[in-house]
Motif scaffolding. Structure first.
Motif, PDB file in Angstrom:
ATOM      1  N   PRO A   7       5.614 -16.391  70.894  1.00 28.47           N
ATOM      2  CA  PRO A   7       5.024 -16.405  69.745  1.00 28.47           C
ATOM      3  C   PRO A   7       4.540 -15.146  68.882  1.00 28.47           C
ATOM      4  N   GLY A   8       4.432 -13.982  69.936  1.00 26.90           N
ATOM      5  CA  GLY A   8       4.031 -12.719  69.273  1.00 26.90           C
ATOM      6  C   GLY A   8       2.463 -12.727  69.110  1.00 26.90           C
ATOM      7  N   ILE A   9       1.846 -11.444  68.999  1.00 25.50           N
ATOM      8  CA  ILE A   9       0.655 -11.293  68.981  1.00 25.50           C
ATOM      9  C   ILE A   9       0.053 -11.020  67.426  1.00 25.50           C
ATOM     10  N   ALA A  10      -0.715 -11.836  66.859  1.00 26.68           N
ATOM     11  CA  ALA A  10      -1.352 -11.881  65.594  1.00 26.68           C
ATOM     12  C   ALA A  10      -2.266 -10.791  65.542  1.00 26.68           C
ATOM     13  N   ASP A  11      -3.165 -10.424  66.433  1.00 32.28           N
ATOM     14  CA  ASP A  11      -4.182  -9.531  66.247  1.00 32.28           C
ATOM     15  C   ASP A  11      -3.988  -8.393  67.442  1.00 32.28           C
ATOM     16  N   LEU A  12      -3.149  -7.425  67.242  1.00 35.45           N
ATOM     17  CA  LEU A  12      -2.910  -6.339  68.148  1.00 35.45           C
ATOM     18  C   LEU A  12      -4.430  -5.858  68.905  1.00 35.45           C
ATOM     19  N   ASP A  13      -5.140  -5.493  67.932  1.00 35.13           N
ATOM     20  CA  ASP A  13      -6.360  -4.829  68.082  1.00 35.13           C
ATOM     21  C   ASP A  13      -7.223  -5.720  69.135  1.00 35.13           C
ATOM     22  N   ALA A  14      -7.303  -6.757  68.970  1.00 33.98           N
ATOM     23  CA  ALA A  14      -7.790  -7.821  69.800  1.00 33.98           C
ATOM     24  C   ALA A  14      -7.244  -7.817  70.954  1.00 33.98           C
TER      25      ALA A  14
END
Lengths: 131, 133
Positions: A77-84
């Motif tokens: 699904p991928g990563i929506a919030d990379l910083d988090a």
């Protein structure tokens, strides 16, 4: 060298392959342990969050230095919030949530490409010798 | 493997202490099976201490670290104290860099010190008459 990560036992064989590659590249014991541990985190991420993927191990060389590059891709699904995702303690599945941030600290170079629905690719390099 | 340990790792009993270890070649399922079996053995054998030797473990990633921390907590709730012994230096360095401190997990340099921490003294007893305070 490309390794499929489709089943749990593939995590073990991926670790073996990375250990072999670190030996071949002449890394010392602590660096070997760092790289194999980072590979284990990335491979597990791809398996657990990405539903499986591939690990590519490459020997790299820059300015006379020998290094090892790991590229782990999944079609998840991928990563929506990379910083988090890099924050210690952040997790969307089973784990401590140290996987991504921890793996980044173990490697010299670390790059994540991801978008929701488009999967995730992590590329990480560790150079042999002083940092 | 029929009748053998579910996690593939033997668990021995010495008095009220269970002695076991973790091996490199354990996959995630085996690690979980091992902790479940160990938890049951704590109850069945009425163990007060558990020694887990990890001197052969070449890698502790966040999954294994979490498993050790949870096992320690579960054992404590059952009245048993877990000591993890023999961590390799390269593993310790990597764990710290990974940001994991195995909080709450008691560790010793080797299995012998771990057994001593759990109340086992090496025989023969020390020649001096003084007790250990």
């Amino acid at each position: 060298m490309t390794h499929e990560i489709r089943a749990e036992e593939d995590l073990l064989s991926a670790r073996h392959a990375v250990r072999e590659a670190t030996l071949h590249a002449g890394f010392g014991l602590v660096d070997q342990t760092r790289i194999v541990t980072a590979a284990s985190e990335l491979a597990r991420n791809a398996y657990v969050h990405g539903g499986g993927g591939t690990l590519v191990i490459e020997s790299v060389r820059r300015s006379g230095r020998q290094g090892l590059r790991l590229s782990v891709s999944d079609d998840g699904p991928g990563i929506a919030d990379l910083d988090a995702a890099f924050t210690d303690g952040y997790t969307t599945g089973a784990g401590l949530g140290h996987g991504l941030g921890g793996a980044r600290r173990l490697m010299d170079e670390f790059d994540v490409t991801s978008a929701p629905g488009r999967g995730t690719t992590v590329t990480a390099v560790r150079w042999n010798g002083p940092r | 493997m029929t009748g053998g340990p579910r996690g593939g790792v033997p668990i021995l009993r010495l008095g009220d202490v269970l002695v076991t270890g973790l091996l490199n070649e354990l996959d995630d399922k085996s690690v979980i099976a091992f902790t479940e079996e160990l938890t049951e053995r704590i109850v069945d054998d009425r163990a007060h201490g558990v020694l887990i030797d990890i001197s052969r473990l070449e890698l502790i990633d966040s999954f294994v670290a979490r498993t050790l921390m949870e096992l320690t907590t579960t054992a404590r709730l059952l009245g048993a104290r877990v000591v993890v012994a023999g961590m390799r230096p390269a593993v310790a360095i990597t764990l710290v860099e990974l940001g994991l401190q195995l909080s709450g997990v008691e560790t010793t340099l080797n299995a012998e010190q771990g057994m001593r921490a759990l109340g086992w003294e090496k025989a023969p007893a020390p020649p001096t008459g003084r007790g250990i305070s």
